[in-house]
Design a protein around this motif. Structure first.
Motif, PDB file in Angstrom:
ATOM      1  N   THR A 128      15.659  36.858  65.364  1.00 32.27           N
ATOM      2  CA  THR A 128      14.431  36.816  64.550  1.00 32.27           C
ATOM      3  C   THR A 128      14.499  37.834  63.405  1.00 32.27           C
ATOM      4  OG1 THR A 128      13.362  38.307  66.113  1.00 32.27           O
ATOM      5  CG2 THR A 128      12.929  35.973  66.408  1.00 32.27           C
ATOM      6  N   GLU A 129      15.664  38.319  63.120  1.00 34.39           N
ATOM      7  CA  GLU A 129      15.962  39.204  61.978  1.00 34.39           C
ATOM      8  C   GLU A 129      15.277  40.566  62.062  1.00 34.39           C
ATOM      9  OE1 GLU A 129      14.784  36.391  58.867  1.00 34.39           O
ATOM     10  OE2 GLU A 129      16.877  36.243  58.277  1.00 34.39           O
ATOM     11  N   GLN A 130      14.793  40.948  63.266  1.00 31.99           N
ATOM     12  CA  GLN A 130      14.135  42.257  63.383  1.00 31.99           C
ATOM     13  C   GLN A 130      15.145  43.394  63.220  1.00 31.99           C
ATOM     14  OE1 GLN A 130      11.283  42.538  66.761  1.00 31.99           O
ATOM     15  NE2 GLN A 130      11.419  40.330  66.836  1.00 31.99           N
ATOM     16  N   ASP A 132      17.904  43.194  61.422  1.00 33.56           N
ATOM     17  CA  ASP A 132      18.205  43.222  59.984  1.00 33.56           C
ATOM     18  C   ASP A 132      17.096  43.955  59.226  1.00 33.56           C
ATOM     19  OD1 ASP A 132      20.510  41.822  60.383  1.00 33.56           O
ATOM     20  OD2 ASP A 132      19.732  39.888  59.722  1.00 33.56           O
ATOM     21  N   ALA A 133      15.851  43.714  59.640  1.00 29.26           N
ATOM     22  CA  ALA A 133      14.713  44.369  58.969  1.00 29.26           C
ATOM     23  C   ALA A 133      14.797  45.887  59.137  1.00 29.26           C
ATOM     24  CB  ALA A 133      13.402  43.840  59.532  1.00 29.26           C
TER      25      ALA A 133
END
Lengths: 262, 260
Positions: A128-130, A132-133
């Motif tokens: 969920t790209e957390q 990456d965030a």
């Protein structure tokens, strides 16, 4: 990863995948050691993760430890009674639990409960790209997510093992008293009398390795997951399978080393 | 709406004067995944204060492009300069320092689902040692106010609607006062009304923080509201460039099909 896989194409796929996995875990472990001593330290997150790993596994470890001690006592009693050696029961159970069964069973439970939890949590954060965030915010997600969780398993699993051993001996005491009448003090003095330093110390040391292996493998599988939602299940599953396998391998090495020094 | 368009035109004029002040520069940027060549030599220049929209069909490599700008993906060839830094050549610490000046709004907003809205916004501030707890708190509330969601401070991401998640994601992106904000499909999955609200919010954030914006989208309405320059990406290369009005009248049928 891609370049390594192209360099060793002469190997069958399964062997190649095995070596790539070992390579990945080794690099990940290296990154852990590079990061763990660097400031800033995430003390509050380590405490939070330790609470999750330790306190929230306590119920399961208590039940398992108790049943482990009780069953071992009930199963061993008839054999010892046949040789008139019932008085050896507390010592035999204590050595079995503290040297082998307590650490291994507790580590396997943690590989299942904690390992799958960490693997699934990090994998779902990855897809969920957390993660990456966190990276693009200029923070270090490896330090915040991986280092804290590995430290938590490293510190909590030895404590859980001590707790499971104690509960196992209480279970054994109750098992002894189902068909006999032995006082608590007498039971524990008999149990402890048969224990040596070489029974306790190597068994305790290996639990740190169990904790480290469970934590690092679960984090590796979650953190490197890249196959969408399917990957989350896969990460949780392989965190348990590889973590459990590592527990047995570490146990085998620990037994060999302990017998070498004895 | 008309005010927004007027603002954009005024900005266009301002941008023209500052062309040398480049925030983003890529030259010959290539990225492949195995045999799939996604970006085939992208040349991109974004000046300070510009709002650039990259339009393209799904799977055309728009998201890959902005991920390469912050090194979430490594590039195969070419040059990527952001805020004067050669991104592929930076060490880890230097990269983190540059990333703090770049905001990134993910397609899914990527809120940390184990944290409350407050904790989500505080997270990027954790390494700001020169700020007191009260200052951080004040900044969180200010940013929530600017996206109109100060009442959501104690909620968990699972309690938020899609539009609210995007707004909170934008507030988190703003918290470090970035010089450039990269938006990855900011209106995807939203109804037309909420999409318009988010597009207008992008403009108001840009004016409030005086940032530069790179917006990746295939939502033509979003492009119309936010862009003062549009680049159209097809098969890994830019095939058209211009303002909304220019591209609307493009002679290229494929480009024009976006605007019909």
């Amino acid at each position: 990863m891609d370049s390594s896989s192209t360099k060793i194409t002469f190997l069958p796929a399964s062997i190649r995948d095995f070596f790539l996995e070992v390579d990945g875990i080794s690099r990940f472990t290296g990154q852990f050691f590079k990061t763990v001593f660097k400031r800033p330290f995430e003390f509050s997150e380590v405490a939070k993760q330790s609470f999750i790993v330790g306190y929230k596994s306590l119920g399961l470890v208590t039940v398992t430890g108790f049943i482990m001690g009780l069953v071992l006592t009930i199963q061993s009693r008839p054999t010892l009674a046949r040789f008139g050696a019932e008085s050896w029961l507390p010592g035999m159970v204590a050595i079995s639990i503290i040297r082998e069964i307590g650490p291994v069973i507790t580590a396997l439970i943690c590989a299942g409960k904690v390992g799958s939890g960490i693997g699934a949590e990090l994998a779902s954060m990855k897809v969920t790209e957390q993660i990456d965030a966190m990276e693009v915010a200029g923070t270090n997600p490896f330090r915040y997510l991986v280092v804290t969780r590995v430290l938590a398993t490293l510190l909590m699993i030895p404590l859980l093992v001590i707790f499971a051993d104690t509960v196992g001996l209480i279970g054994s005491y109750i098992g002894v008293n189902i068909m006999g009448d032995v006082g608590l003090r007498l039971y524990f003095s008999q149990a402890i009398e048969h224990l040596d330093f070489v029974d306790v110390f190597p068994a305790f040391i290996k639990t740190f390795f169990f904790g480290f292996a469970i934590g690092i493998i679960a984090c590796y599988k979650g953190y490197t997951c890249n196959k969408g939602t399917e990957g989350v299940g896969l990460a949780a599953n392989s965190a348990v399978v590889i973590g459990s396998l590592c527990v047995f391998i570490i146990d085998l090495i620990a037994v060999q080393l302990a017998s070498f020094f004895m | 709406m008309e005010t927004v368009v007027e603002n954009m035109e005024a900005q266009n004029a301002a941008v023209g004067k500052k062309e040398n002040d480049l925030i983003v520069l890529t030259e010959g940027l290539c990225k492949s995944f195995g045999d799939n060549h996604v970006l085939k030599g992208i040349n991109l220049q974004i000046a300070r204060g510009e709002n650039v929209v990259v339009l393209g069909k799904s799977g055309s490599g728009k998201s890959v492009l902005i991920k390469c700008l912050v090194r979430l993906l490594s590039i195969d060839a070419g040059k990527v300069i952001v805020l004067g830094h050669d991104i592929p050549a930076l060490g880890e610490e230097e990269l983190n320092d540059v990333r703090k000046k770049i905001g990134f709004l993910f397609q899914s907003a990527a809120l940390y689902d184990s944290m409350t809205v407050r904790e989500n916004l505080e997270f990027p501030l954790r390494e700001m040692k020169n700020q007191s707890k009260d200052e951080k708190e004040k900044q969180v509330i200010e940013d929530l106010k600017s996206v109109g969601l100060e009442e959501a401070i104690g909620l968990m991401p699972s309690e938020l609607s899609g539009g609210m998640r995007k707004r909170i994601g934008l507030a988190r992106t703003m918290i470090l006062k970035p010089e450039i904000i990269l938006y990855d499909e900011p209106t995807t999955g939203l109804d037309p009304i909420t999409s318009k609200e988010i597009s207008r919010l992008i403009i108001s954030v840009q004016q409030e923080l005086k940032t530069t914006s790179l917006i990746i989208t295939h939502d033509i309405e979003c492009a119309k509201i936010t862009a003062n320059r549009i680049l159209v990406l097809k098969d890994g290369v830019f095939v058209a460039e211009g303002t909304f009005k220019e591209l609307e009248k493009s002679e290229d049928k494929w480009v024009r099909s976006f605007f019909e």
